[in-house]
Write a protein that holds these residues in place. Structure first.
Motif, PDB file in Angstrom:
ATOM      1  N   SER A  68       6.606  30.206   9.575  1.00  0.00           N
ATOM      2  CA  SER A  68       7.236  30.381  10.609  1.00  0.00           C
ATOM      3  C   SER A  68       6.433  29.837  12.013  1.00  0.00           C
ATOM      4  O   SER A  68       6.768  29.686  12.557  1.00  0.00           O
ATOM      5  CB  SER A  68       7.246  31.866  10.832  1.00  0.00           C
ATOM      6  OG  SER A  68       5.848  32.776  11.242  1.00  0.00           O
ATOM      7  N   SER A  90      13.728  35.226  -1.158  1.00  0.00           N
ATOM      8  CA  SER A  90      15.316  35.480  -0.452  1.00  0.00           C
ATOM      9  C   SER A  90      15.071  35.274   0.794  1.00  0.00           C
ATOM     10  O   SER A  90      15.394  35.020   1.616  1.00  0.00           O
ATOM     11  CB  SER A  90      16.001  36.948  -0.687  1.00  0.00           C
ATOM     12  OG  SER A  90      17.424  36.566   0.097  1.00  0.00           O
ATOM     13  N   PHE A  91      14.229  35.865   1.666  1.00  0.00           N
ATOM     14  CA  PHE A  91      13.787  36.127   3.124  1.00  0.00           C
ATOM     15  C   PHE A  91      13.394  34.527   3.843  1.00  0.00           C
ATOM     16  O   PHE A  91      14.271  33.821   4.909  1.00  0.00           O
ATOM     17  CB  PHE A  91      12.915  36.658   3.285  1.00  0.00           C
ATOM     18  CG  PHE A  91      13.487  38.134   3.840  1.00  0.00           C
ATOM     19  CD1 PHE A  91      13.673  39.130   2.886  1.00  0.00           C
ATOM     20  CD2 PHE A  91      13.138  38.446   5.176  1.00  0.00           C
ATOM     21  CE1 PHE A  91      14.247  39.779   2.747  1.00  0.00           C
ATOM     22  CE2 PHE A  91      13.837  40.119   5.664  1.00  0.00           C
ATOM     23  CZ  PHE A  91      13.937  40.943   4.318  1.00  0.00           C
ATOM     24  N   GLY A  94      16.940  32.796   4.205  1.00  0.00           N
ATOM     25  CA  GLY A  94      17.593  33.462   5.267  1.00  0.00           C
ATOM     26  C   GLY A  94      17.104  32.697   6.086  1.00  0.00           C
ATOM     27  O   GLY A  94      18.084  32.167   7.246  1.00  0.00           O
ATOM     28  N   PHE A  95      15.785  32.943   6.774  1.00  0.00           N
ATOM     29  CA  PHE A  95      14.944  32.506   7.550  1.00  0.00           C
ATOM     30  C   PHE A  95      15.007  30.483   7.360  1.00  0.00           C
ATOM     31  O   PHE A  95      15.102  30.166   8.947  1.00  0.00           O
ATOM     32  CB  PHE A  95      13.486  32.550   7.982  1.00  0.00           C
ATOM     33  CG  PHE A  95      13.273  34.188   8.037  1.00  0.00           C
ATOM     34  CD1 PHE A  95      13.431  34.453   8.786  1.00  0.00           C
ATOM     35  CD2 PHE A  95      12.217  34.179   7.309  1.00  0.00           C
ATOM     36  CE1 PHE A  95      13.489  35.466   9.253  1.00  0.00           C
ATOM     37  CE2 PHE A  95      12.066  35.960   7.381  1.00  0.00           C
ATOM     38  CZ  PHE A  95      12.543  36.561   8.091  1.00  0.00           C
ATOM     39  N   GLU A  96      15.728  30.504   6.635  1.00  0.00           N
ATOM     40  CA  GLU A  96      15.398  28.283   6.777  1.00  0.00           C
ATOM     41  C   GLU A  96      14.414  27.830   6.899  1.00  0.00           C
ATOM     42  O   GLU A  96      13.691  27.026   7.498  1.00  0.00           O
ATOM     43  CB  GLU A  96      16.431  27.613   7.776  1.00  0.00           C
ATOM     44  CG  GLU A  96      18.067  28.502   7.062  1.00  0.00           C
ATOM     45  CD  GLU A  96      18.702  26.830   7.947  1.00  0.00           C
ATOM     46  OE1 GLU A  96      18.883  26.084   6.884  1.00  0.00           O
ATOM     47  OE2 GLU A  96      19.616  27.452   8.523  1.00  0.00           O
ATOM     48  N   TYR A 133      22.081  31.694  -2.631  1.00  0.00           N
ATOM     49  CA  TYR A 133      21.247  30.938  -1.732  1.00  0.00           C
ATOM     50  C   TYR A 133      20.417  30.452  -3.027  1.00  0.00           C
ATOM     51  O   TYR A 133      20.824  30.685  -4.380  1.00  0.00           O
ATOM     52  CB  TYR A 133      19.760  31.193  -1.223  1.00  0.00           C
ATOM     53  CG  TYR A 133      18.573  32.103  -1.849  1.00  0.00           C
ATOM     54  CD1 TYR A 133      17.559  31.483  -2.346  1.00  0.00           C
ATOM     55  CD2 TYR A 133      18.530  33.124  -1.994  1.00  0.00           C
ATOM     56  CE1 TYR A 133      16.656  32.025  -3.560  1.00  0.00           C
ATOM     57  CE2 TYR A 133      18.263  33.832  -2.741  1.00  0.00           C
ATOM     58  CZ  TYR A 133      17.067  33.528  -3.649  1.00  0.00           C
ATOM     59  OH  TYR A 133      15.844  34.299  -3.775  1.00  0.00           O
ATOM     60  N   THR A 162      13.650  24.605   3.582  1.00  0.00           N
ATOM     61  CA  THR A 162      14.253  25.914   1.965  1.00  0.00           C
ATOM     62  C   THR A 162      12.632  25.673   1.326  1.00  0.00           C
ATOM     63  O   THR A 162      11.502  25.380   1.413  1.00  0.00           O
ATOM     64  CB  THR A 162      15.334  24.524   1.339  1.00  0.00           C
ATOM     65  OG1 THR A 162      15.058  25.917   0.507  1.00  0.00           O
ATOM     66  CG2 THR A 162      14.478  23.037   0.747  1.00  0.00           C
ATOM     67  N   SER A 208      17.182  37.279   9.531  1.00  0.00           N
ATOM     68  CA  SER A 208      18.015  36.619   8.703  1.00  0.00           C
ATOM     69  C   SER A 208      18.631  38.111   8.565  1.00  0.00           C
ATOM     70  O   SER A 208      19.625  37.876   8.326  1.00  0.00           O
ATOM     71  CB  SER A 208      17.663  37.229   7.500  1.00  0.00           C
ATOM     72  OG  SER A 208      17.022  38.822   6.793  1.00  0.00           O
ATOM     73  N   MET A 216      27.403  36.007   9.199  1.00  0.00           N
ATOM     74  CA  MET A 216      26.972  36.209   8.420  1.00  0.00           C
ATOM     75  C   MET A 216      27.721  34.710   7.402  1.00  0.00           C
ATOM     76  O   MET A 216      26.949  34.305   6.684  1.00  0.00           O
ATOM     77  CB  MET A 216      26.557  37.164   7.290  1.00  0.00           C
ATOM     78  CG  MET A 216      26.135  37.025   6.455  1.00  0.00           C
ATOM     79  SD  MET A 216      24.222  37.403   7.233  1.00  0.00           S
ATOM     80  CE  MET A 216      23.356  35.538   5.608  1.00  0.00           C
ATOM     81  N   HIS A 219      26.972  31.465   8.565  1.00  0.00           N
ATOM     82  CA  HIS A 219      25.595  31.201   7.774  1.00  0.00           C
ATOM     83  C   HIS A 219      25.292  30.577   5.963  1.00  0.00           C
ATOM     84  O   HIS A 219      24.780  29.560   6.384  1.00  0.00           O
ATOM     85  CB  HIS A 219      24.626  32.612   8.164  1.00  0.00           C
ATOM     86  CG  HIS A 219      23.275  31.933   7.551  1.00  0.00           C
ATOM     87  ND1 HIS A 219      22.307  31.290   7.959  1.00  0.00           N
ATOM     88  CD2 HIS A 219      22.676  32.480   6.918  1.00  0.00           C
ATOM     89  CE1 HIS A 219      21.159  31.031   7.773  1.00  0.00           C
ATOM     90  NE2 HIS A 219      20.937  32.135   6.983  1.00  0.00           N
ATOM     91  N   ASN A 220      26.472  30.994   5.832  1.00  0.00           N
ATOM     92  CA  ASN A 220      25.780  30.796   4.070  1.00  0.00           C
ATOM     93  C   ASN A 220      26.458  29.428   3.411  1.00  0.00           C
ATOM     94  O   ASN A 220      26.434  28.885   3.234  1.00  0.00           O
ATOM     95  CB  ASN A 220      27.077  31.906   3.639  1.00  0.00           C
ATOM     96  CG  ASN A 220      26.111  33.454   3.231  1.00  0.00           C
ATOM     97  OD1 ASN A 220      25.258  34.042   1.743  1.00  0.00           O
ATOM     98  ND2 ASN A 220      26.464  34.718   3.764  1.00  0.00           N
TER      99      ASN A 220
END
Ligand SMILES: Cc1ncc(C[n+]2csc(CCOP(=O)(O)OP(=O)(O)O)c2C)c(N)n1
Ligand code: SF4
Lengths: 360, 253
Positions: A68, A90-91, A94-96, A133, A162, A208, A216, A219-220
């Motif tokens: 981050s 997964s986080f 989600g955070f990219e 994802y 990613t 996320s 959401m 975002h997906n």
């Protein structure tokens, strides 16, 4: 740089440091302990961070924290430990956030054993954690390729923001081979999205949580567009003796090396067999296989599992050719002779079918 | 009486709180924002917020924020601080987050003496998921998963995790405070100031446990919630400084 002789595990670590990785977090598990040990010995020399975390869960979350801030961060483990990392991966998705995760696979399920296996293919290529994802997955089959793909993994991770997984197995982790490393990279460009304290600018957050379902969903779909870009640009595979091949083996990682041994044997007897070796497992070299179905009647998938990549091959072939499977799960490493017998038998069946057809 | 700082700069303007009336989170948020300003660290601060009622803390804090997976805040904070030691890093966590699912991360970040601050909101329940038992739930206390009251035989005893980490040599400062009235709120601000200063001075890990009202799940009004903290909760979790090793850490350097 000149050639050195190194294990796969040490190579992942050295290549990561040369790729600018300055934060490594991990928890010991065989057969990848030498990777963390190499980081422990060498990170301090380059002003980097090594922490032996209290668990794989903690390690992947330390990776998230470091990533981050824009750092190139890495963790590594083997199968059971990679299961524990899935929530964190997964986080990251989600955070990219970019990060590199090395899985040196061993036999399973459960504790399984510490022998080389390829049973985590589904987990790696289907986005093993929760949610919609994908994770790019690279599968080296030599120590040299371990070095090359580690550098590529960090670049791909940064380019697309990613997590990227390197999927190896205990064999590749442990063997020692000659390897030439690229020179260490210089300064990395600043990541303008990283958290660094707001300073005099506006504050930023990474979350996320998107409670509004429509947001959401957006975002997906945004992630999907990114995955489509990756699928377009990052497919990698090796084609080995395919030009005149009538039977094509499909195998990755250590299994692909064994398959090459089998093919070299058969080629001495002029048996026209070849190998397609996926290097990126996701994105999968689907189009390359579709192309082959235009002239190849039979594929044989070799895996050190009960048949996981097999499903991707079947999805690509779509019934346009015959697909056979031969797997050795549980930590059993097959031999080139074993594969060559299977390839030869299938070649004979193919020949018989052809002769039968021409007589009728 | 005049309010000294009517709107701290690190608290966003024009936002409507999602916290329930009388909730302690809002009070502690304001305190944190004030201290960030008074110690002038907001510009280089990163807060790791939890899964829990404070998951939306980034709607209020006007500093850089990273959301954490449930319980993993101190691992993420470790990654941030080790990667960027110049940043000021703190976590904000509930009692389920910090002392149930995140126990291992809490213990080990404290034991490593990470240079971070932990703001630990103990409201004796899981607020966000609707009032289930937390490790901190008192004996006999009714929650949605202890409908007849918590019994030690089935659920064990209230967990005093701050007392546990206070025994670690790597912990520079640990204090338990309560938002149960003006005096308690003032003391909470002093404690958080001390904790933040500890990190600024590079003296190690600090943790402030705040006994904090959750009127919604306690099924009390806000005044009675304050009283319940004083009369019941603080008997189980006594207020006070649990450890202060700041001098020792300074001497060690
Ligand atoms: C892995 C995981 N398990 C469970 C949850 C659901 N969950 C979210 S917050 C929470 C507990 C919150 O309680 P606490 O930490 O005490 O904070 P509060 O809401 O009371 O402030 C739970 C169980 C989750 N988000 N992730
Ligand atoms: S449920 Fe409890 S902790 Fe959550 S916002 Fe409401 S009062 Fe606060």
């Amino acid at each position: 740089m000149s050639k050195v002789f190194m294990s796969g595990n040490h190579t992942f670590a050295e290549a990561a440091i040369r790729a600018g990785c300055r934060c490594y977090f991990g928890y010991p598990i065989t057969p990848q302990n030498e990777l963390g040990e190499y980081m422990a010995a060498n990170m301090a020399n380059v002003g980097g961070v090594f922490i032996q975390s209290e668990s794989e869960t903690a390690a992947i979350n330390m990776v998230i924290g470091a990533a981050s801030t824009g750092a190139r961060a890495m963790t590594s483990s083997s199968s059971p430990g990679v299961s524990l990392k899935q929530e964190g991966i997964s986080f990251l998705a989600g955070f990219e956030l970019p990060a590199v995760i090395v899985n040196v696979m061993r036999g399973g399920p459960g504790l399984g054993n510490i022998a080389p296996a390829q049973g985590d293919y589904f987990q790696a290529t289907r986005g093993g954690g929760h949610g919609d994802y994908r994770t790019p997955v690279f599968a080296p089959s030599s120590v040299q390729e371990a070095a090359d793909l580690t550098a590529i993994a960090f670049d791909v991770a940064d380019r697309y923001r990613t997590p990227v997984m390197i999927l190896a197995d205990g064999m590749l982790g442990q063997i020692r081979e000659p390897v030439v490393f690229p020179d260490p990279i210089g300064e990395l460009p600043e990541k303008e999205w990283a958290l660094k304290g707001r300073g005099d600018g506006p504050s930023r957050y990474m979350a996320s949580l998107i409670l509004d379902a429509l947001e959401m969903e957006k975002h997906n779909w945004k992630l999907v567009r990114k995955y489509e870009e990756i699928a377009k640009n990052e497919v990698r595979c090796e084609q080995f003796m395919l030009d005149d091949a009538e039977i094509v083996a499909i195998a990755y990682g250590t299994t692909a090396r064994i398959a090459k041994g089998a093919i070299n044997r058969l080629r001495k007897d002029n048996i026209p067999v070849g190998l397609l070796r996926p290097i990126s497992l996701w994105p999968f070299p689907k189009n390359e296989i579709i192309d082959l179905t235009k002239r190849v009647r039979k594929f044989i998938v070799f895996e050190m599992s009960t048949g996981q990549m097999l499903e991707d091959v079947l999805l690509a072939v779509q019934g346009r050719a015959e697909v056979q499977f031969h797997g050795r799960p549980g930590g059993v490493v097959p031999t080139p002779i074993e594969f060559s017998r299977i390839l030869y038998r299938e070649y004979q069946i193919l020949q018989k079918g052809r002769n039968g057809a021409s007589h009728s | 009486m005049t309010i000294k700082n009517p709107w701290p700069i690190y608290y966003k303007k024009d936002v409507i709180t999602h916290y329930c009336p009388g909730c302690g989170h809002g009070i502690v948020h304001r305190i944190v924002a004030e201290v960030l300003e008074e110690l002038d660290v907001g510009r280089r601060a990163i807060c790791v917020n939890p899964a829990g009622c404070a998951v939306l803390a980034y709607q209020y804090f006007d500093i850089d924020m990273l959301e954490s997976a449930h319980g993993r805040g101190t691992a993420m904070a470790t990654g941030i601080k080790r990667s960027r030691p110049d940043l000021f890093v703190f976590t904000y966590q509930g009692d389920g987050d910090l002392s149930a699912i995140g126990t291992a991360e809490t213990i080990h970040s404290a034991n490593r003496g990470e240079q971070i601050c932990v703001i630990f909101i103990n409201n004796a329940v899981y607020g966000m998921t609707g009032g289930q038992m937390a490790p901190t739930t008192l004996i006999d206390m009714k929650t949605t998963t202890t409908p007849k009251g918590r019994t030690a035989r089935v659920d064990g005893f209230p967990l005093h995790i701050t007392d546990v980490v206070a025994t670690f040599p790597g912990v520079a400062y640990a204090e338990r405070v309560a938002v149960n009235g003006p005096a308690g709120i003032n003391r909470t601000k002093k404690a958080i100031t001390t904790a933040f200063q500890t990190q600024i001075d590079g003296l190690g890990y600090s943790i402030i446990e705040v006994l904090s009202p959750c009127p919604t799940n306690w099924k009390l009004n806000s005044i009675d919630s304050f009283a319940w903290i004083t009369d019941v909760m603080a008997k189980e979790f006594p207020i006070g400084v649990l450890v202060d090793r700041r001098r020792k850490q300074a001497d060690a350097d």
